[in-house]
Design a protein around this motif. Sequence first.
Motif, PDB file in Angstrom:
ATOM      1  N   VAL A 169     -12.153 -11.420   3.250  1.00 31.71           N
ATOM      2  CA  VAL A 169     -12.438 -11.320   1.825  1.00 31.71           C
ATOM      3  C   VAL A 169     -13.824 -10.696   1.731  1.00 31.71           C
ATOM      4  CG1 VAL A 169     -12.781 -12.555  -0.346  1.00 31.71           C
ATOM      5  CG2 VAL A 169     -11.067 -13.377   1.290  1.00 31.71           C
ATOM      6  N   CYS A 170     -13.906  -9.502   1.128  1.00 30.87           N
ATOM      7  CA  CYS A 170     -15.173  -8.770   1.059  1.00 30.87           C
ATOM      8  C   CYS A 170     -15.449  -8.339  -0.373  1.00 30.87           C
ATOM      9  CB  CYS A 170     -15.129  -7.539   1.967  1.00 30.87           C
ATOM     10  SG  CYS A 170     -14.741  -7.930   3.693  1.00 30.87           S
ATOM     11  N   ASN A 171     -16.731  -8.263  -0.738  1.00 27.53           N
ATOM     12  CA  ASN A 171     -17.147  -7.861  -2.071  1.00 27.53           C
ATOM     13  C   ASN A 171     -18.157  -6.729  -1.952  1.00 27.53           C
ATOM     14  OD1 ASN A 171     -18.556  -7.676  -4.610  1.00 27.53           O
ATOM     15  ND2 ASN A 171     -17.552  -9.592  -5.150  1.00 27.53           N
ATOM     16  N   VAL A 172     -17.809  -5.562  -2.510  1.00 22.66           N
ATOM     17  CA  VAL A 172     -18.694  -4.399  -2.533  1.00 22.66           C
ATOM     18  C   VAL A 172     -18.653  -3.813  -3.936  1.00 22.66           C
ATOM     19  CG1 VAL A 172     -19.124  -2.086  -1.604  1.00 22.66           C
ATOM     20  CG2 VAL A 172     -18.294  -3.888  -0.088  1.00 22.66           C
ATOM     21  N   ALA A 173     -19.804  -3.608  -4.518  1.00 23.68           N
ATOM     22  CA  ALA A 173     -19.942  -2.974  -5.830  1.00 23.68           C
ATOM     23  C   ALA A 173     -19.061  -3.624  -6.895  1.00 23.68           C
ATOM     24  CB  ALA A 173     -19.654  -1.474  -5.723  1.00 23.68           C
ATOM     25  N   GLY A 174     -19.010  -4.955  -6.889  1.00 31.77           N
ATOM     26  CA  GLY A 174     -18.254  -5.670  -7.901  1.00 31.77           C
ATOM     27  C   GLY A 174     -16.754  -5.728  -7.654  1.00 31.77           C
ATOM     28  N   MET A 175     -16.297  -5.180  -6.532  1.00 29.39           N
ATOM     29  CA  MET A 175     -14.883  -5.227  -6.192  1.00 29.39           C
ATOM     30  C   MET A 175     -14.688  -6.223  -5.053  1.00 29.39           C
ATOM     31  SD  MET A 175     -13.550  -1.267  -6.378  1.00 29.39           S
ATOM     32  CE  MET A 175     -14.167  -0.907  -4.772  1.00 29.39           C
ATOM     33  N   THR A 176     -13.757  -7.153  -5.228  1.00 27.23           N
ATOM     34  CA  THR A 176     -13.417  -8.106  -4.171  1.00 27.23           C
ATOM     35  C   THR A 176     -12.114  -7.656  -3.548  1.00 27.23           C
ATOM     36  OG1 THR A 176     -14.522  -9.912  -5.319  1.00 27.23           O
ATOM     37  CG2 THR A 176     -12.903 -10.514  -3.640  1.00 27.23           C
ATOM     38  N   THR A 177     -12.133  -7.462  -2.228  1.00 26.09           N
ATOM     39  CA  THR A 177     -10.953  -7.025  -1.491  1.00 26.09           C
ATOM     40  C   THR A 177     -10.533  -8.127  -0.529  1.00 26.09           C
ATOM     41  OG1 THR A 177     -11.712  -4.728  -1.612  1.00 26.09           O
ATOM     42  CG2 THR A 177      -9.988  -5.238  -0.002  1.00 26.09           C
ATOM     43  N   THR A 178      -9.298  -8.584  -0.683  1.00 22.97           N
ATOM     44  CA  THR A 178      -8.711  -9.577   0.215  1.00 22.97           C
ATOM     45  C   THR A 178      -7.710  -8.840   1.092  1.00 22.97           C
ATOM     46  OG1 THR A 178      -8.965 -11.271  -1.486  1.00 22.97           O
ATOM     47  CG2 THR A 178      -7.453 -11.758   0.332  1.00 22.97           C
ATOM     48  N   THR A 179      -7.920  -8.902   2.406  1.00 21.03           N
ATOM     49  CA  THR A 179      -7.111  -8.120   3.342  1.00 21.03           C
ATOM     50  C   THR A 179      -6.496  -9.009   4.417  1.00 21.03           C
ATOM     51  OG1 THR A 179      -8.621  -6.255   3.022  1.00 21.03           O
ATOM     52  CG2 THR A 179      -7.144  -6.134   4.912  1.00 21.03           C
ATOM     53  N   HIS A 180      -5.248  -8.725   4.735  1.00 20.08           N
ATOM     54  CA  HIS A 180      -4.552  -9.358   5.866  1.00 20.08           C
ATOM     55  C   HIS A 180      -4.042  -8.223   6.752  1.00 20.08           C
ATOM     56  CE1 HIS A 180      -1.991 -12.091   8.150  1.00 20.08           C
ATOM     57  NE2 HIS A 180      -1.099 -11.108   8.119  1.00 20.08           N
ATOM     58  N   ALA A 181      -4.345  -8.279   8.064  1.00 22.23           N
ATOM     59  CA  ALA A 181      -3.916  -7.221   8.984  1.00 22.23           C
ATOM     60  C   ALA A 181      -3.242  -7.817  10.210  1.00 22.23           C
ATOM     61  CB  ALA A 181      -5.117  -6.385   9.414  1.00 22.23           C
ATOM     62  N   ASP A 182      -2.161  -7.168  10.637  1.00 21.67           N
ATOM     63  CA  ASP A 182      -1.482  -7.491  11.887  1.00 21.67           C
ATOM     64  C   ASP A 182      -1.751  -6.349  12.858  1.00 21.67           C
ATOM     65  OD1 ASP A 182      -0.017  -9.989  11.303  1.00 21.67           O
ATOM     66  OD2 ASP A 182       0.961  -8.739   9.775  1.00 21.67           O
ATOM     67  N   ILE A 183      -2.229  -6.687  14.055  1.00 24.24           N
ATOM     68  CA  ILE A 183      -2.615  -5.701  15.052  1.00 24.24           C
ATOM     69  C   ILE A 183      -1.735  -5.913  16.277  1.00 24.24           C
ATOM     70  CG2 ILE A 183      -4.523  -4.802  16.442  1.00 24.24           C
ATOM     71  CD1 ILE A 183      -6.318  -6.455  14.322  1.00 24.24           C
ATOM     72  N   THR A 184      -0.992  -4.866  16.656  1.00 24.84           N
ATOM     73  CA  THR A 184      -0.116  -4.960  17.820  1.00 24.84           C
ATOM     74  C   THR A 184      -0.338  -3.739  18.704  1.00 24.84           C
ATOM     75  OG1 THR A 184       1.682  -3.876  16.609  1.00 24.84           O
ATOM     76  CG2 THR A 184       1.679  -6.284  16.631  1.00 24.84           C
ATOM     77  N   GLY A 185      -0.042  -3.877  19.973  1.00 25.82           N
ATOM     78  CA  GLY A 185      -0.173  -2.762  20.911  1.00 25.82           C
ATOM     79  C   GLY A 185      -0.960  -3.178  22.130  1.00 25.82           C
ATOM     80  N   HIS A 202      -5.596  -6.585  -1.481  1.00 22.12           N
ATOM     81  CA  HIS A 202      -5.595  -6.793  -2.921  1.00 22.12           C
ATOM     82  C   HIS A 202      -7.033  -6.615  -3.388  1.00 22.12           C
ATOM     83  CE1 HIS A 202      -4.470  -8.306  -6.851  1.00 22.12           C
ATOM     84  NE2 HIS A 202      -5.566  -9.030  -6.830  1.00 22.12           N
ATOM     85  N   VAL A 203      -7.235  -5.673  -4.311  1.00 22.94           N
ATOM     86  CA  VAL A 203      -8.570  -5.377  -4.833  1.00 22.94           C
ATOM     87  C   VAL A 203      -8.643  -5.867  -6.264  1.00 22.94           C
ATOM     88  CG1 VAL A 203     -10.252  -3.562  -5.339  1.00 22.94           C
ATOM     89  CG2 VAL A 203      -8.755  -3.355  -3.342  1.00 22.94           C
ATOM     90  N   GLN A 204      -9.692  -6.634  -6.548  1.00 24.00           N
ATOM     91  CA  GLN A 204      -9.919  -7.179  -7.887  1.00 24.00           C
ATOM     92  C   GLN A 204     -11.290  -6.722  -8.352  1.00 24.00           C
ATOM     93  OE1 GLN A 204      -7.388  -9.213  -9.127  1.00 24.00           O
ATOM     94  NE2 GLN A 204      -8.391  -9.164 -11.106  1.00 24.00           N
ATOM     95  N   GLY A 205     -11.390  -6.317  -9.612  1.00 26.28           N
ATOM     96  CA  GLY A 205     -12.677  -5.908 -10.168  1.00 26.28           C
ATOM     97  C   GLY A 205     -12.926  -4.427  -9.983  1.00 26.28           C
ATOM     98  N   GLY A 206     -14.174  -4.042 -10.113  1.00 25.19           N
ATOM     99  CA  GLY A 206     -14.535  -2.632  -9.962  1.00 25.19           C
ATOM    100  C   GLY A 206     -14.609  -1.928 -11.293  1.00 25.19           C
ATOM    101  N   PRO A 207     -14.437  -0.608 -11.280  1.00 28.44           N
ATOM    102  CA  PRO A 207     -14.554   0.180 -12.512  1.00 28.44           C
ATOM    103  C   PRO A 207     -13.616  -0.327 -13.604  1.00 28.44           C
ATOM    104  CG  PRO A 207     -14.289   1.605 -10.599  1.00 28.44           C
ATOM    105  CD  PRO A 207     -14.080   0.201 -10.134  1.00 28.44           C
TER     106      PRO A 207
END
Length: 177
Positions: free
Chosen positions: A92-108, A121-126
């Motif tokens: 969960v990261c917040n940059v310039a008023g935008m909160t981004t919640t990310t889930h990643a699956d890494i295989t290989g 999922h991005v919330q906020g921003g412009p």
Amino acid sequence: MTRQPLVFSASLLQTIAVATGAQAVDMPVRKAGLWEMKMVRAGSPMPEMTMQHCTDETVDKEMNNNISPVTKQVCSKQDIQKTATGYVSDSVCNVAGMTTTTHADITGDFNSAYTVKSTAHVQGGPAGATGRDSTTTIEAKWLGACKPDQKPGDIVMPGGFKMNVRDADKLKNLLPK
């Protein structure tokens, strides 16, 4: 630097950090050489991009060291865990008023190919956006030795835009304090 390469560079560096970094677990280091990375983003106006990244063990470790302070500054959550099929990352990261919640699956195997599939999922921003969802898939494959004009850390994007991940400090200076 135009806005699209800057946004893409920051996004790419965060994604590479997820794929190579050590947060809650020690991630394997990618095989040294030239990696082709194809990035496809569904639910985003950004076009499909294929880039090449010249790396070695030192660069992968430096990327984690350089990006970790940035993620600690802007992310309230950054967790990577080993799974039966690879790794999973949640942030969960917040940059310039935008909160981004990310889930990643890494295989290989990090020696010949790996895949990072993430949903965000991005919330906020412009204009106080009510929420946007996107799905990103990065398919990376090892091509062989780096080209003679490349040094470890070089990333070449479509259109010839080139940067070196060792210059990540320049990106950190663009983030709000």
